[in-house]
Write a protein that holds these residues in place. Structure first.
Motif, PDB file in Angstrom:
ATOM      1  N   LYS A 114      36.907  39.001  32.186  1.00  0.00           N
ATOM      2  CA  LYS A 114      38.160  38.321  32.552  1.00  0.00           C
ATOM      3  C   LYS A 114      38.403  37.098  31.673  1.00  0.00           C
ATOM      4  N   SER A 137      42.331  38.238  43.738  1.00  0.00           N
ATOM      5  CA  SER A 137      41.160  38.713  43.013  1.00  0.00           C
ATOM      6  C   SER A 137      40.130  39.363  43.918  1.00  0.00           C
ATOM      7  N   GLY A 139      37.261  38.931  42.861  1.00  0.00           N
ATOM      8  CA  GLY A 139      36.222  37.934  42.596  1.00  0.00           C
ATOM      9  C   GLY A 139      36.186  37.405  41.180  1.00  0.00           C
ATOM     10  N   THR A 141      38.251  37.667  38.540  1.00  0.00           N
ATOM     11  CA  THR A 141      39.467  37.033  38.027  1.00  0.00           C
ATOM     12  C   THR A 141      39.575  35.609  38.560  1.00  0.00           C
ATOM     13  N   VAL A 239      37.278  51.288  36.343  1.00  0.00           N
ATOM     14  CA  VAL A 239      38.708  51.060  36.601  1.00  0.00           C
ATOM     15  C   VAL A 239      38.924  50.563  38.028  1.00  0.00           C
ATOM     16  N   GLY A 240      39.611  49.435  38.134  1.00  0.00           N
ATOM     17  CA  GLY A 240      40.018  48.901  39.430  1.00  0.00           C
ATOM     18  C   GLY A 240      41.527  48.814  39.454  1.00  0.00           C
ATOM     19  N   ASN A 241      42.040  47.710  38.916  1.00  0.00           N
ATOM     20  CA  ASN A 241      43.489  47.540  38.812  1.00  0.00           C
ATOM     21  C   ASN A 241      44.042  48.233  37.560  1.00  0.00           C
ATOM     22  N   ALA A 242      43.149  48.779  36.758  1.00  0.00           N
ATOM     23  CA  ALA A 242      43.484  49.608  35.584  1.00  0.00           C
ATOM     24  C   ALA A 242      44.068  48.807  34.418  1.00  0.00           C
ATOM     25  N   GLY A 243      43.834  47.503  34.416  1.00  0.00           N
ATOM     26  CA  GLY A 243      44.347  46.671  33.337  1.00  0.00           C
ATOM     27  C   GLY A 243      43.494  46.756  32.077  1.00  0.00           C
ATOM     28  N   ASN A 244      42.170  46.757  32.260  1.00  0.00           N
ATOM     29  CA  ASN A 244      41.294  46.652  31.106  1.00  0.00           C
ATOM     30  C   ASN A 244      41.353  47.897  30.227  1.00  0.00           C
ATOM     31  N   GLU A 348      26.607  43.828  37.241  1.00  0.00           N
ATOM     32  CA  GLU A 348      26.987  43.994  38.644  1.00  0.00           C
ATOM     33  C   GLU A 348      27.342  45.468  38.894  1.00  0.00           C
ATOM     34  N   SER A 351      30.189  47.412  37.012  1.00  0.00           N
ATOM     35  CA  SER A 351      29.925  47.625  35.585  1.00  0.00           C
ATOM     36  C   SER A 351      29.053  48.848  35.359  1.00  0.00           C
ATOM     37  N   THR A 378      31.086  45.305  32.572  1.00  0.00           N
ATOM     38  CA  THR A 378      32.122  44.291  32.705  1.00  0.00           C
ATOM     39  C   THR A 378      31.691  42.948  33.281  1.00  0.00           C
TER      40      THR A 378
HETATM   41  N1  F0G Z   1      34.598  45.496  36.450  1.00  0.00           N
HETATM   42  C1  F0G Z   1      34.585  44.291  37.026  1.00  0.00           C
HETATM   43  C2  F0G Z   1      33.296  43.548  37.087  1.00  0.00           C
HETATM   44  C3  F0G Z   1      35.772  43.729  37.558  1.00  0.00           C
HETATM   45  O1  F0G Z   1      35.737  42.523  38.113  1.00  0.00           O
HETATM   46  C4  F0G Z   1      36.966  44.486  37.499  1.00  0.00           C
HETATM   47  C5  F0G Z   1      38.207  43.966  38.056  1.00  0.00           C
HETATM   48  C6  F0G Z   1      36.918  45.739  36.870  1.00  0.00           C
HETATM   49  C7  F0G Z   1      35.720  46.215  36.369  1.00  0.00           C
HETATM   50  C8  F0G Z   1      38.128  46.607  36.749  1.00  0.00           C
HETATM   51  O2  F0G Z   1      39.014  46.145  35.785  1.00  0.00           O
HETATM   52  O3  F0G Z   1      41.017  45.887  37.207  1.00  0.00           O
HETATM   53  O4  F0G Z   1      41.198  45.894  34.741  1.00  0.00           O
HETATM   54  O5  F0G Z   1      40.651  47.979  35.961  1.00  0.00           O
HETATM   55  N2  F0G Z   1      38.272  42.920  38.746  1.00  0.00           N
HETATM   56  C9  F0G Z   1      39.525  42.294  39.205  1.00  0.00           C
HETATM   57  C10 F0G Z   1      39.251  40.932  39.807  1.00  0.00           C
HETATM   58  C11 F0G Z   1      40.396  43.169  39.995  1.00  0.00           C
HETATM   59  O6  F0G Z   1      40.058  40.473  40.635  1.00  0.00           O
HETATM   60  O7  F0G Z   1      38.267  40.310  39.441  1.00  0.00           O
HETATM   61  P1  F0G Z   1      40.569  46.488  35.912  1.00  0.00           P
END
Ligand code: F0G
Length: 412
Positions: A114, A137, A139, A141, A239-244, A348, A351, A378
């Motif tokens: 982030k 978040s 966490g 972010t 993939v979470g919010n799919a931004g990365n 974590e 990742s 990540t």
């Molecule tokens: N890995 C980690 C450690 C993250 O904190 C996140 C996203 C992702 C992967 C997924 O990335 O959202 O771009 O697809 N964390 C966000 C947060 C949502 O609020 O910290 P992403």
């Protein structure tokens, strides 16, 4: 189009990924006013003067690639990027992949990728004259935003899903001085709330819906290519919010358009089984994701049911011939332990999902053993100490004498 916004002196504008509507780069806008879809930072690549050799002379970092970033003021930086790319020799041998690599984004200043987004995002906040920043978040972010707002000397407001954020991340957000609000609801609800707050009260929104933040994150791909010295066959990201995954894809497309690379890697996204709307959309060939109302996983970072960047991520995956796969919590934790014990890499749970996904895709015959693969890991192990401690035997406590030590070690 005659009413198209001309490129400004920084040679970029904001463009809607759906209808192509264009906006001035200094407009505070997060989604298209015409159709509500996502925006992207669109550079006039033909006019940009970039010399790759200049990049090679600069240290490996987000700002090595500053010509492809929107910031024109001296940036707010904590020296992010320049993270190690490890060759996973032992794990790769076990999985059957001699060319398996991990880009350890946990080695950034606040312990996650982030920071790449926030050095650009918080710099853009100042460039645009904004004085308070905010995010929702899971966490990381929030931890990163809190640190970069502190560096910039401006206040930050962060919204967290109550009880679902790993301890280290809450500790960081609090210690860096953000206003931390826990909401009784999940991340998806927190994101809706913070968007409303930012629009009604003029705070600058720094979730990944903000296209400038993703600009910083695209440098993960640039660095990995520079470190490998070639284009890998596949990039694999949790993939979470799919931004990365969207950000890395966008950056690589820019390199392709500039003629610096001649092909794109297969973009591959991994989600936790209890929280996998992107995987389901890819499998079913859906035009968009169907949100999950009750996402659940031990990998709280990616406990997200309605990924805001899904539209961009589906394009990234489909247009590169990539794929999406889900992994169970058990598979995630097993890979977290394997990375820690067989490679010395502490990450974590979210990742570890990327590498766990690779293992599954090899076993399913979808990944070819000859592929050169970069997994983005990540966030750092210390982000979520509670999940680590639960998996490990506690330390052996002994009396303070040599005999007790020898017998604890079974040395007779
Ligand atoms: N890995 C980690 C450690 C993250 O904190 C996140 C996203 C992702 C992967 C997924 O990335 O959202 O771009 O697809 N964390 C966000 C947060 C949502 O609020 O910290 P992403």
């Amino acid at each position: 189009m005659s009413d198209e916004i001309p490129m400004d002196r920084h040679m970029y504008r904001l463009t809607c990924v759906n209808c192509g509507e264009t906006y001035q780069p200094d407009e505070i806008i997060y989604t298209c006013r015409k159709c509500g879809h996502l925006l992207t930072v669109d550079y006039d690549l033909d006019s940009l003067v970039i010399n790759c050799e200049i990049w090679e002379d600069r240290p490996l970092s987000v700002w090595r690639y500053r010509e492809l970033l929107p910031v024109t003021i001296p940036p707010i930086t904590l020296q992010e990027g320049g993270t190690p790319l490890y060759h996973l020799e032992r794990l790769g041998r076990e999985i059957g992949l001699p060319h398996l690599y991990a880009k350890h984004e946990g080695m950034n200043p606040s312990g996650s990728f982030k920071d790449r987004g926030m050095t650009v995002g918080v710099s853009m906040a100042l460039q645009l004259g904004k004085t308070t920043v905010a995010c929702a978040s899971t966490g990381n972010t929030s931890a990163s935003l809190a640190a970069y707002a502190a560096k910039a000397g401006i206040p930050a407001v962060v919204l967290l899903p109550a009880g679902k954020v790993a301890l280290g991340k809450v500790a960081q957000a609090l210690m860096h001085g953000a206003k931390v609000i826990s909401i009784r609801g999940n991340f998806d609800r927190a994101l809706e709330m913070v968007q409303e707050l930012c629009i009604s009260h003029g705070l600058y929104l720094l979730n990944s819906i903000n296209p400038f933040r993703l600009e910083g994150q695209k440098t993960i791909g640039f660095e990995a290519l520079d470190q490998l010295g070639l284009v890998p066959d596949r990039f694999v990201l949790p993939v979470g919010n799919a931004g990365n995954i969207s950000a890395v894809y966008k950056g690589l497309r820019e390199l392709l358009a500039l003629g610096y690379i001649d092909r794109l890697p297969m973009m591959t996204g991994i989600q936790a089984e209890g929280s996998s709307p992107v995987v389901r959309a890819i499998r079913a060939g859906l035009p968009e994701v169907i949100p999950e109302t009750k996402p659940e996983t031990v990998a709280t970072a990616i406990r997200i049911g309605a990924p805001v960047n899904a539209e961009k991520a589906l394009t990234a995956i489909r247009s590169t011939g990539g794929t999406a796969e889900s992994v169970t919590d058990g598979e995630i934790l097993a890979m977290q332990r394997d990375l820690a014990r067989k490679e010395g890499i502490g990450v974590e749970p979210a990742s570890a999902a990327s590498v766990a996904g690779v293992k599954k895709l090899v076993e399913a015959g979808i990944i070819d053993p000859s592929e050169r693969i970069v997994c983005v890991v990540t966030g750092h192990l210390l982000k979520d100490p509670e999940t680590v401690i639960k998996q490990c035997e506690p330390p052996v406590e002994i009396d303070a004498d040599l005999q007790s030590l020898l017998s604890a070690l079974h040395y007779y």
